[in-house]
Write a protein that holds these residues in place. Sequence first.
Motif, PDB file in Angstrom:
ATOM      1  N   UNK A  26       0.808  -1.213   0.000  1.00 21.54           N
ATOM      2  CA  UNK A  26       0.000   0.000   0.000  1.00 21.54           C
ATOM      3  C   UNK A  26       0.851   1.277   0.000  1.00 21.54           C
ATOM      4  N   UNK A  27       1.993   1.246  -0.699  1.00 26.88           N
ATOM      5  CA  UNK A  27       2.826   2.447  -0.758  1.00 26.88           C
ATOM      6  C   UNK A  27       3.832   2.591   0.376  1.00 26.88           C
ATOM      7  N   UNK A  28       3.818   1.662   1.323  1.00 25.98           N
ATOM      8  CA  UNK A  28       4.795   1.705   2.409  1.00 25.98           C
ATOM      9  C   UNK A  28       5.796   0.567   2.244  1.00 25.98           C
ATOM     10  N   UNK A  29       7.007   0.751   2.793  1.00 29.24           N
ATOM     11  CA  UNK A  29       7.866  -0.402   3.017  1.00 29.24           C
ATOM     12  C   UNK A  29       7.753  -0.739   4.499  1.00 29.24           C
ATOM     13  N   UNK A  30       7.075  -1.855   4.790  1.00 33.79           N
ATOM     14  CA  UNK A  30       6.744  -2.167   6.176  1.00 33.79           C
ATOM     15  C   UNK A  30       7.971  -2.337   7.059  1.00 33.79           C
ATOM     16  N   UNK A  31       9.111  -2.646   6.432  1.00 31.89           N
ATOM     17  CA  UNK A  31      10.315  -2.837   7.237  1.00 31.89           C
ATOM     18  C   UNK A  31      10.988  -1.505   7.517  1.00 31.89           C
ATOM     19  N   UNK A  32      10.469  -0.441   6.915  1.00 34.19           N
ATOM     20  CA  UNK A  32      11.165   0.831   6.983  1.00 34.19           C
ATOM     21  C   UNK A  32      10.209   1.970   7.342  1.00 34.19           C
ATOM     22  N   UNK A  33       9.156   1.668   8.103  1.00 33.52           N
ATOM     23  CA  UNK A  33       8.250   2.741   8.504  1.00 33.52           C
ATOM     24  C   UNK A  33       8.358   2.927  10.020  1.00 33.52           C
ATOM     25  N   UNK A  34       8.058   4.133  10.503  1.00 36.69           N
ATOM     26  CA  UNK A  34       8.086   4.346  11.949  1.00 36.69           C
ATOM     27  C   UNK A  34       7.031   3.484  12.643  1.00 36.69           C
ATOM     28  N   UNK A  35       7.261   3.204  13.917  1.00 43.18           N
ATOM     29  CA  UNK A  35       6.344   2.358  14.673  1.00 43.18           C
ATOM     30  C   UNK A  35       4.916   2.908  14.672  1.00 43.18           C
ATOM     31  N   UNK A  36       4.785   4.233  14.725  1.00 48.37           N
ATOM     32  CA  UNK A  36       3.453   4.839  14.731  1.00 48.37           C
ATOM     33  C   UNK A  36       2.656   4.449  13.493  1.00 48.37           C
ATOM     34  N   UNK A  37       3.308   4.552  12.330  1.00 44.08           N
ATOM     35  CA  UNK A  37       2.648   4.208  11.076  1.00 44.08           C
ATOM     36  C   UNK A  37       2.240   2.745  11.088  1.00 44.08           C
ATOM     37  N   UNK A  38       3.147   1.895  11.579  1.00 47.55           N
ATOM     38  CA  UNK A  38       2.872   0.466  11.624  1.00 47.55           C
ATOM     39  C   UNK A  38       1.652   0.199  12.518  1.00 47.55           C
ATOM     40  N   UNK A  39       1.593   0.927  13.630  1.00 43.70           N
ATOM     41  CA  UNK A  39       0.455   0.745  14.538  1.00 43.70           C
ATOM     42  C   UNK A  39      -0.852   1.177  13.874  1.00 43.70           C
ATOM     43  N   UNK A  40      -0.758   2.217  13.003  1.00 45.07           N
ATOM     44  CA  UNK A  40      -1.958   2.651  12.288  1.00 45.07           C
ATOM     45  C   UNK A  40      -2.402   1.605  11.261  1.00 45.07           C
ATOM     46  N   UNK A  41      -1.437   0.890  10.706  1.00 45.31           N
ATOM     47  CA  UNK A  41      -1.764  -0.110   9.685  1.00 45.31           C
ATOM     48  C   UNK A  41      -2.302  -1.398  10.297  1.00 45.31           C
TER      49      UNK A  41
END
Lengths: 371, 329
Positions: free
Chosen positions: B75-90
Amino acid sequence: MTALLEVEGLVKHFVAARSVFGRPTAYVKAVDGVSFTVEAGKTLALVGESGCGKSTVSRLVLRLIEPDAGIVRFEGRDLGTLGANRLRAFRREAQIIFQDPYASLNPRMTVSQILTEPLALHDLVPAARRRERVEELLRLVGLEPRFARRYPHEFSGGQRQRIAIARALAVEPKLIICDEPVSALDVSIRSQILNLLHDLQNRLGLAYIFVSHDLAVVKHIADRVAVMNLGGIVEIGDAEALFAEPRHPYSRALLSAIPVPKPEAKRSRIVLEGEMPSALNPPSGCRFHTRCPYVIARCRTEIPLLLADGRRHATACHRIAELPAPGAIVPADGGFSPVLEQLVAAFSDGTEAAGRAGVDMSDTRPPAVRS
Amino acid sequence: MTASPLIEIEGLRVLFHGHAGRTTHAVDSVDLSVANGATLGLVGESGCGKSVTSLAIMGLLSKRSAEVSGSIRFDGFDLLDVPDDTLRDLRGNRLAMIFQEPMTSLNPSFTIGDQIIETILRHRGGTRRQARERAIELLRRVHIPSPDKRIDEYPHKLSGGMRQRVMIAMALACDPRLLIADEPTTALDVTLQAQILDLMRELKAASGAAIILITHDLGVVAEVCDEVAVMYAGEIVERAPVDELFASPQHPYTVGLLGSIPRLGRRTAHLATIEGMVPNMANPPAGCRFAARCPFMIEACIAAPPPLATVSPGHASRCIRAPLEKLVS
């Protein structure tokens, strides 16, 4: 032919709740009137969902728990009347293998001690020859004799199950109860243990009571199959006949629920609605009526009897004569393409040439425990 | 398959650092992609790395012990390279997961309603009352009888099948684009398994979400998946559309797995077995990882690691002896 084991009207109700004065107020009707026979050298499978009473039956047969009613006869002797000494002697004739090979072997005993204990207890082999016998047993189940000095934690799940089988064989029994012996194992290991059980039966003339919820495994190993639901047998018959044409609506639903490894398989699917009722408060009449697609008023009030036809195939259902033909519940062919059949055959030939009896012994410790 | 996949994993590698400098290669150079609305089956035996792959996608591996590299584009993110906040939103929102054990994955001290409502409030906001309405609707969608009463019950009051339905309802709370189901039916009886698989099919048709189904049961794969990836010792050894895989598998491990399942339609005295053990993943072999157990092994197999090569369009195998048909004809 006289049966090795005859079970008649076995009943076991566990107390589920007591009043403040200790009087039982609720019972779990785990086993409620179960009868069957097992012939020498043959396999009877008990199948059903969790909580149907199949494991309780297996323990009642060995008198590991005492039945409330019913008779278990082994070679014509009534086990219920045996005293402690005679009962111990009987345990030489019948053994059990449990589901979880991680829990059924004492972690503080070496394999040699585990296998020597039954030999010493029944005084079967003079002390001087016991080591030899242990090595013989290990070879019989496809393990190397040098493993005798190791502890259970040094083995993988499949190897532990082999040790459990060797322990059961130590007393040279006529009957082994296998309580879900392969359900804790990975598929490739599972097939090794099933092959081993099959070979041992042929060589030693063992009878098995094979308790399982996995119908594909049961089809593979059983001569006769008894389908249990909520403490009672709803259908019992020869494996081939029962799988080809299951009669009881519950057997049909169970068989049709098994996923088959064939994506384009066309078959009729019976998905049962709802959950299995509690054995604490089983439904009146036929215990399957709450989930049965063919239920009529009579099913709710009257308990159906297990009635046999001329070919020793018995079904407990009021509507047996009116039910539609089962249709394509089990795919008729092997499920594999001809190319795949050839490949599987080539694969088996190759691995059998590499070492028929057992596993590769070059590295026995599973990676997980090597720390 | 559509042009741009929903999730694309490239060169995923997971190393676990253990005691005394011991490193376990749990997952090694895994490439996977799943299209919108497709179901991918991830198959393999215990310890092959299938669950670790799913935990890596969800970002649930502890950073202290696991070293994760590669890329997971979603979805436009690299899950291994996103901040924890973004990951929590996903997570719990566009990415959801169902675990194997419905007994331990629900919190025993909150009602099932509280647990579903928490997810909805976190990602969707709104009032508690609206969230409760939605939770009841979700429970109805997974066929829980009288959901308006059940919502206030604690997990221990529910049977295993019901709990797994609650887990599915929770995963679906925010209409995820990708649902990872890790052995969702392994702990259940066959009749319940059939119900849950039917439910997953039905929900997929309704929502169009993609599913990664992790399982060791090839029968389950045949019933619900569009594509299959077979894993062995941390690697993908074969990837194919489901019909292809069952009609003409191109890796010996897949052949062994298929041969070792007792089949309903056919009775054989002996099942195929896969002799030997899985290699020690602290020190994986240099060549093909399956070579030591493979009846078709030749010298070249142990010399160099085989690539995951295309055998036919959409069908790839990590075996230098593929196509295997020529070995038996």
